[in-house]
Design an enzyme around this catalytic site. Structure first.
Site, short mmCIF file in Angstrom:
data_model
loop_
_atom_site.label_atom_id
_atom_site.label_comp_id
_atom_site.label_asym_id
_atom_site.label_seq_id
_atom_site.Cartn_x
_atom_site.Cartn_y
_atom_site.Cartn_z
N ASP B 143 0.86 -1.18 0.00
CA ASP B 143 0.00 0.00 0.00
C ASP B 143 0.89 1.23 0.00
O ASP B 143 1.64 1.46 0.95
CB ASP B 143 -0.89 0.03 1.25
CG ASP B 143 -1.98 -1.04 1.22
OD1 ASP B 143 -1.75 -2.08 0.57
OD2 ASP B 143 -3.04 -0.84 1.83
N LYS B 208 -6.97 3.22 -3.42
CA LYS B 208 -7.43 3.19 -2.03
C LYS B 208 -7.70 4.60 -1.55
O LYS B 208 -6.96 5.52 -1.90
CB LYS B 208 -6.33 2.50 -1.20
CG LYS B 208 -6.52 2.49 0.30
CD LYS B 208 -5.43 1.63 0.96
CE LYS B 208 -5.39 1.84 2.46
NZ LYS B 208 -4.29 1.10 3.11
N LYS B 244 -10.24 -0.04 -2.72
CA LYS B 244 -10.18 -0.30 -1.27
C LYS B 244 -10.49 0.96 -0.49
O LYS B 244 -9.66 1.85 -0.37
CB LYS B 244 -8.78 -0.81 -0.89
CG LYS B 244 -8.58 -0.99 0.62
CD LYS B 244 -7.21 -1.57 0.95
CE LYS B 244 -6.98 -1.56 2.46
NZ LYS B 244 -5.63 -2.01 2.83
#
Lengths: 287, 312
Positions: B143, B208, B244
């Site tokens: 991430d 995300k 996400k």
């Protein structure tokens, strides 16, 4: 000049706020002679669920207060009701309060004061230093159970409700109570008084509506640790069967027209003990 | 905003279109009204469990805490029918502990935040080194955070170049690009940042919403802007990128509403943990609680689900 009447919308007191039922449903409240008074929220099992969440949020803070402070707050509640006693009497009688109804309100106030007095005293009576045959101190101390469900009798609608709530909350429990189905209005008015007392929001949550719709959730909701109810024999059986699954402590009285709610024998430190857990601690002497 | 930046944003919006904020908020407000009951609800709850990236990103994380998180990720509940979650999400220094706790062929992936999370304010070389370390320690997913300063200044090329550099450092690991929407100010900017990331990502990568470390986190509206960007990009190029949302999704009810948004915007193909994830730490417990409620018919207390709630 003629003014338009400004009528109160009855709302229930949950989590320190005045809310309608999540279902949006209401049921009509009428006087004895059939005159329409207001629409009262017809709460559902989801309202009960939300009220339990509110009680869970308020619980730890309430239980951490000193007993002395809980006594002050309960007494403050009595102080808030006293000057508005006439309003409560009117809420019970709906059009023409009688001496009988005024007596009920006075008894309800006195009951709150009675349990307020016990707040910093019941531990001396119910806790103990136990004699043991070893070099240990052995203490039994009490703790609140958590969230307790209360189902008030049909009558007396105010005194019955207060008699169930006061001994439960004095020890640091929180309560979710279902008011009398036939006379729900005193619970609505009581909610307004609870809001102006110093009782933290969520400690007492009052619902109005039909028992038949909420009884099974009261019995099976695993987050409710105890049930204090005054119900019919059939309802009692239903509550106890449902409560067994989550091993809920039940103190259930059968509704009995002859029961004397005014009697001093209905007030007791043992009503407080009914919703306490006892913790026993061993502590080595000299350590 | 300096005029060079204005020009850069205007050119980008000419290509990708802008967001109708009022229409968007009205649309997402409706998602909450869908009535999911019984079997559909249970399906949704179980599916949401499989999409959780069980996260712990705290300074006080220890190998022991990560190990217990991994145990929970593999077996969220006593009930054997509850599936494992998608991944555990940890700091790079905890990746090897997570890998050891999960084993090599675990059904749960190891995701690691890297690139000087959460601010991203470190030299590129340092950030790439962090990614490399996490990959070497056995991470399956990385991430990363984008350079918001450069983005807001209209310097899109460096932003994309950094994403590409991290993507290359990732190797076979999936990459999740954190836009940190709360720092992007407007829906238009969220859409712009989404497209910048989408254009350099591979199938199987994700965009995300947030780090979870700022005030405002994943909201239904931010999620909607991003999944619409994913949809538009997919229709244009055929590349399916995942999504996400992270931070602020705590209740099962919220999670179901997000799934409704996904189904109605992207379709069933995105209702899988290969394409949709929830970054959350407390959501899992509420999902388990609601699953237990659906199965038993009785409301459950939070303390049955490893939730610290004193005696209440």
């Amino acid at each position: 000049m003629n003014r338009l009447p400004i009528n109160k919308t009855p709302k229930v007191y949950v989590g320190g706020a005045f809310i309608r039922s999540e279902s949006g449903r209401v049921f009509p409240l009428k006087t004895a002679d059939g005159r329409f008074v207001a629409h009262v929220p017809q709460c559902t099992r989801k309202d009960l669920r939300n009220a339990v969440e509110a009680a869970a949020k308020a619980g730890p803070g309430w239980a951490r207060r000193t007993p002395y402070n809980r006594a002050q707050i309960l007494y403050r509640l009595a102080e808030m009701i006293e000057p508005r006693a006439a309003e409560l009497a009117e809420a019970i009688a709906l059009g023409g309060a009688t001496d009988e109804v005024r007596r009920e309100v006075a008894a309800a106030i006195d009951r709150i004061v009675y349990y307020a007095g016990w707040a910093d005293k019941y531990e001396q009576v119910l806790g103990n230093v136990n004699p043991v045959a070893a070099p240990y101190f052995n203490f039994s101390v009490t703790e609140p159970m958590g969230i307790v469900g209360a189902i008030a009798p049909a009558a007396p609608s105010l005194l019955g409700l207060v008699s169930l709530i006061a001994p439960v909350i004095v020890s640091g429990n929180t309560v979710v109570a279902l008011a009398s189905e036939v006379s729900p209005y005193p619970a609505v008015v009581l909610g307004e008084m609870l809001a102006t007392s110093d009782l933290p929001g969520g400690v007492v949550n009052l619902l109005t509506g039909f028992r038949a719709e909420m009884l099974s959730t009261f019995s099976t909701h695993a987050h409710l640790r105890g049930l204090s109810a005054v119900v019919s024999p059939e309802e009692r059986k239903q509550l106890e069967l449902g409560a067994a699954e989550s091993v809920k402590r039940c103190h259930i009285q059968t509704e009995d027209a002859g029961f004397d709610w005014y009697s001093a024998s209905t007030e007791s430190v043992y009503a407080i003990r009914d919703f306490l857990e006892v913790k026993t601690v061993w502590h080595p002497i000299g350590a | 905003m300096p005029s060079a930046a204005q020009g850069a944003f205007r050119r980008l919006f000419d290509e990708i279109g802008s967001v109708d904020a009022v229409g968007l908020e009205e649309r997402v407000a409706k998602y909450g009204t869908r009535s999911l009951k019984k079997a559909a609800k249970l399906w949704g709850l179980n599916r949401a469990v499989t999409m959780v990236d069980l996260t712990t990103l705290e300074g006080k994380d220890t190998p022991g805490k990560v190990a217990s998180l991994c145990a929970k990720a593999l077996h969220p509940h006593d009930e054997a029918s509850v599936p494992p979650v998608a991944a555990v999400c940890v700091y790079p220094s905890m990746v090897r502990h997570a890998r050891r706790a999960l084993g090599e062929r675990a059904p749960v992936k190891v995701a690691s935040v890297a690139t000087a999370f959460p601010s991203g304010q470190a030299p590129l070389k340092t950030r790439l080194g962090e990614v490399q370390a996490a990959v070497d320690d056995g991470a399956d997913e990385i991430d990363m955070v984008i350079n918001r300063g450069a983005f807001l200044a209209g310097e899109f090329a460096p932003v994309q170049d950094e994403i590409v550099a991290v993507r290359e450092a990732c190797g076979r690991c999936a990459l999740k690009v954190i836009l940190e929407v709360s720092e992007l100010e407007t829906y238009d900017n969220i859409r712009a940042a989404s497209f910048l990331a989408l254009r350099v990502l591979r199938t199987g990568d994700f965009i995300k919403t947030s780090t979870g470390k700022t005030g405002l986190n994943a909201t239904l509206a931010n999620n909607q802007v991003m999944i619409e960007a994913i949809r538009d990009f997919y229709l244009e190029t055929g590349r399916a990128i995942g999504m996400k949302p992270a931070g602020g999704i705590r209740s099962a009810k919220q999670a179901l509403t997000f799934l409704v948004a996904v189904k109605e915007t992207l379709g069933d193909a995105w209702l899988t943990n290969a394409r949709y994830r929830f970054g959350a730490s407390s959501l899992l417990n509420d999902l388990l609680r609601q699953i237990a409620k659906e199965k038993s018919g009785a409301y459950q207390p939070p303390y049955y689900f490893s939730e610290a709630a004193e005696s209440y």
